[in-house]
Design a protein around this motif. Structure first.
Motif, PDB file in Angstrom:
ATOM      1  N   PRO A   5       0.546   2.700   9.920  1.00  0.00           N
ATOM      2  CA  PRO A   5      -0.414   3.623  10.534  1.00  0.00           C
ATOM      3  C   PRO A   5      -1.106   4.494   9.485  1.00  0.00           C
ATOM      4  O   PRO A   5      -0.519   4.846   8.465  1.00  0.00           O
ATOM      5  CB  PRO A   5       0.449   4.485  11.456  1.00  0.00           C
ATOM      6  CG  PRO A   5       1.698   3.710  11.675  1.00  0.00           C
ATOM      7  CD  PRO A   5       1.890   2.862  10.468  1.00  0.00           C
ATOM      8  N   LEU A   6      -2.334   4.835   9.749  1.00  0.00           N
ATOM      9  CA  LEU A   6      -3.133   5.590   8.788  1.00  0.00           C
ATOM     10  C   LEU A   6      -2.513   6.948   8.478  1.00  0.00           C
ATOM     11  O   LEU A   6      -2.538   7.413   7.336  1.00  0.00           O
ATOM     12  CB  LEU A   6      -4.550   5.766   9.337  1.00  0.00           C
ATOM     13  CG  LEU A   6      -5.583   6.345   8.392  1.00  0.00           C
ATOM     14  CD1 LEU A   6      -5.753   5.449   7.172  1.00  0.00           C
ATOM     15  CD2 LEU A   6      -6.904   6.520   9.087  1.00  0.00           C
ATOM     16  N   LYS A   7      -1.935   7.596   9.481  1.00  0.00           N
ATOM     17  CA  LYS A   7      -1.324   8.913   9.274  1.00  0.00           C
ATOM     18  C   LYS A   7      -0.130   8.868   8.326  1.00  0.00           C
ATOM     19  O   LYS A   7       0.196   9.842   7.679  1.00  0.00           O
ATOM     20  CB  LYS A   7      -0.868   9.516  10.610  1.00  0.00           C
ATOM     21  CG  LYS A   7      -1.992   9.849  11.550  1.00  0.00           C
ATOM     22  CD  LYS A   7      -2.754  11.047  11.046  1.00  0.00           C
ATOM     23  CE  LYS A   7      -3.838  11.415  12.033  1.00  0.00           C
ATOM     24  NZ  LYS A   7      -4.637  12.520  11.588  1.00  0.00           N
ATOM     25  N   LYS A   8       0.531   7.709   8.259  1.00  0.00           N
ATOM     26  CA  LYS A   8       1.714   7.592   7.406  1.00  0.00           C
ATOM     27  C   LYS A   8       1.387   7.086   6.011  1.00  0.00           C
ATOM     28  O   LYS A   8       2.256   7.051   5.148  1.00  0.00           O
ATOM     29  CB  LYS A   8       2.741   6.666   8.063  1.00  0.00           C
ATOM     30  CG  LYS A   8       3.346   7.260   9.308  1.00  0.00           C
ATOM     31  CD  LYS A   8       4.585   6.522   9.704  1.00  0.00           C
ATOM     32  CE  LYS A   8       5.261   7.258  10.854  1.00  0.00           C
ATOM     33  NZ  LYS A   8       6.599   6.753  11.092  1.00  0.00           N
ATOM     34  N   GLN A   9       0.145   6.712   5.784  1.00  0.00           N
ATOM     35  CA  GLN A   9      -0.247   6.263   4.457  1.00  0.00           C
ATOM     36  C   GLN A   9      -0.434   7.468   3.535  1.00  0.00           C
ATOM     37  O   GLN A   9      -0.613   8.594   3.998  1.00  0.00           O
ATOM     38  CB  GLN A   9      -1.546   5.474   4.524  1.00  0.00           C
ATOM     39  CG  GLN A   9      -1.403   4.154   5.249  1.00  0.00           C
ATOM     40  CD  GLN A   9      -2.704   3.402   5.315  1.00  0.00           C
ATOM     41  OE1 GLN A   9      -3.657   3.735   4.633  1.00  0.00           O
ATOM     42  NE2 GLN A   9      -2.747   2.379   6.149  1.00  0.00           N
ATOM     43  N   SER A  10      -0.423   7.215   2.243  1.00  0.00           N
ATOM     44  CA  SER A  10      -0.629   8.299   1.281  1.00  0.00           C
ATOM     45  C   SER A  10      -2.057   8.811   1.388  1.00  0.00           C
ATOM     46  O   SER A  10      -2.947   8.131   1.905  1.00  0.00           O
ATOM     47  CB  SER A  10      -0.358   7.802  -0.141  1.00  0.00           C
ATOM     48  OG  SER A  10      -1.342   6.864  -0.517  1.00  0.00           O
ATOM     49  N   LYS A  11      -2.281  10.028   0.884  1.00  0.00           N
ATOM     50  CA  LYS A  11      -3.614  10.622   0.922  1.00  0.00           C
ATOM     51  C   LYS A  11      -4.612   9.761   0.146  1.00  0.00           C
ATOM     52  O   LYS A  11      -5.760   9.617   0.549  1.00  0.00           O
ATOM     53  CB  LYS A  11      -3.602  12.036   0.320  1.00  0.00           C
ATOM     54  CG  LYS A  11      -2.778  13.021   1.101  1.00  0.00           C
ATOM     55  CD  LYS A  11      -3.449  13.348   2.418  1.00  0.00           C
ATOM     56  CE  LYS A  11      -2.627  14.380   3.156  1.00  0.00           C
ATOM     57  NZ  LYS A  11      -3.166  14.717   4.447  1.00  0.00           N
ATOM     58  N   LYS A  12      -4.149   9.185  -0.940  1.00  0.00           N
ATOM     59  CA  LYS A  12      -5.007   8.327  -1.756  1.00  0.00           C
ATOM     60  C   LYS A  12      -5.468   7.111  -0.958  1.00  0.00           C
ATOM     61  O   LYS A  12      -6.651   6.750  -0.987  1.00  0.00           O
ATOM     62  CB  LYS A  12      -4.233   7.885  -2.999  1.00  0.00           C
ATOM     63  CG  LYS A  12      -5.030   7.073  -3.973  1.00  0.00           C
ATOM     64  CD  LYS A  12      -4.192   6.760  -5.198  1.00  0.00           C
ATOM     65  CE  LYS A  12      -4.937   5.930  -6.209  1.00  0.00           C
ATOM     66  NZ  LYS A  12      -4.120   5.619  -7.377  1.00  0.00           N
ATOM     67  N   GLU A  13      -4.563   6.498  -0.220  1.00  0.00           N
ATOM     68  CA  GLU A  13      -4.899   5.335   0.594  1.00  0.00           C
ATOM     69  C   GLU A  13      -5.799   5.726   1.765  1.00  0.00           C
ATOM     70  O   GLU A  13      -6.696   4.973   2.145  1.00  0.00           O
ATOM     71  CB  GLU A  13      -3.631   4.650   1.103  1.00  0.00           C
ATOM     72  CG  GLU A  13      -2.811   3.998   0.011  1.00  0.00           C
ATOM     73  CD  GLU A  13      -3.556   2.879  -0.695  1.00  0.00           C
ATOM     74  OE1 GLU A  13      -4.278   2.116  -0.024  1.00  0.00           O
ATOM     75  OE2 GLU A  13      -3.422   2.778  -1.921  1.00  0.00           O
ATOM     76  N   GLN A  14      -5.570   6.911   2.357  1.00  0.00           N
ATOM     77  CA  GLN A  14      -6.434   7.377   3.448  1.00  0.00           C
ATOM     78  C   GLN A  14      -7.856   7.602   2.957  1.00  0.00           C
ATOM     79  O   GLN A  14      -8.823   7.212   3.615  1.00  0.00           O
ATOM     80  CB  GLN A  14      -5.882   8.680   4.034  1.00  0.00           C
ATOM     81  CG  GLN A  14      -4.614   8.504   4.829  1.00  0.00           C
ATOM     82  CD  GLN A  14      -4.092   9.822   5.362  1.00  0.00           C
ATOM     83  OE1 GLN A  14      -4.828  10.803   5.434  1.00  0.00           O
ATOM     84  NE2 GLN A  14      -2.816   9.862   5.707  1.00  0.00           N
ATOM     85  N   ARG A  15      -7.997   8.205   1.779  1.00  0.00           N
ATOM     86  CA  ARG A  15      -9.328   8.436   1.214  1.00  0.00           C
ATOM     87  C   ARG A  15     -10.032   7.112   0.923  1.00  0.00           C
ATOM     88  O   ARG A  15     -11.235   6.980   1.157  1.00  0.00           O
ATOM     89  CB  ARG A  15      -9.230   9.270  -0.057  1.00  0.00           C
ATOM     90  CG  ARG A  15      -9.024  10.737   0.208  1.00  0.00           C
ATOM     91  CD  ARG A  15      -9.262  11.565  -1.028  1.00  0.00           C
ATOM     92  NE  ARG A  15      -8.274  11.324  -2.067  1.00  0.00           N
ATOM     93  CZ  ARG A  15      -7.159  12.035  -2.220  1.00  0.00           C
ATOM     94  NH1 ARG A  15      -6.909  13.044  -1.421  1.00  0.00           N
ATOM     95  NH2 ARG A  15      -6.314  11.749  -3.184  1.00  0.00           N
ATOM     96  N   LYS A  16      -9.277   6.143   0.428  1.00  0.00           N
ATOM     97  CA  LYS A  16      -9.846   4.829   0.143  1.00  0.00           C
ATOM     98  C   LYS A  16     -10.338   4.167   1.436  1.00  0.00           C
ATOM     99  O   LYS A  16     -11.415   3.567   1.469  1.00  0.00           O
ATOM    100  CB  LYS A  16      -8.781   3.950  -0.522  1.00  0.00           C
ATOM    101  CG  LYS A  16      -9.333   2.704  -1.166  1.00  0.00           C
ATOM    102  CD  LYS A  16      -8.237   1.810  -1.734  1.00  0.00           C
ATOM    103  CE  LYS A  16      -7.413   2.508  -2.787  1.00  0.00           C
ATOM    104  NZ  LYS A  16      -6.395   1.615  -3.384  1.00  0.00           N
ATOM    105  N   TYR A  17      -9.576   4.313   2.514  1.00  0.00           N
ATOM    106  CA  TYR A  17      -9.947   3.740   3.806  1.00  0.00           C
ATOM    107  C   TYR A  17     -11.230   4.368   4.339  1.00  0.00           C
ATOM    108  O   TYR A  17     -12.160   3.671   4.741  1.00  0.00           O
ATOM    109  CB  TYR A  17      -8.793   3.939   4.803  1.00  0.00           C
ATOM    110  CG  TYR A  17      -9.146   3.580   6.222  1.00  0.00           C
ATOM    111  CD1 TYR A  17      -9.175   2.255   6.640  1.00  0.00           C
ATOM    112  CD2 TYR A  17      -9.453   4.571   7.150  1.00  0.00           C
ATOM    113  CE1 TYR A  17      -9.494   1.921   7.939  1.00  0.00           C
ATOM    114  CE2 TYR A  17      -9.778   4.251   8.450  1.00  0.00           C
ATOM    115  CZ  TYR A  17      -9.797   2.929   8.845  1.00  0.00           C
ATOM    116  OH  TYR A  17     -10.126   2.608  10.124  1.00  0.00           O
TER     117      TYR A  17
END
Length: 55
Positions: A5-17
């Protein structure tokens, strides 16, 4: 590949998404979509006749 889930991904991965979502305009040019300000004087625009011009 696991679906995390997006909420459980790292901040770096969320920004990339989110950066990937913002990148695509589907062929539209965003600069052509800018609305001109109503406050700017435009010499080419037709002037509306005032009520006092006819008298």
């Amino acid at each position: 590949m696991k679906n995390v889930p997006l909420k459980k991904q790292s901040k770096k991965e969320q920004r990339k998404y989110y950066a990937r979502l913002r990148r695509d305009w589907n062929g539209l040019k965003p600069t052509t979509r800018v609305v001109k300000s109503k406050k700017v004087y435009d010499r080419k625009k037709l002037q509306k006749p005032s009520a006092n011009d006819g008298e």
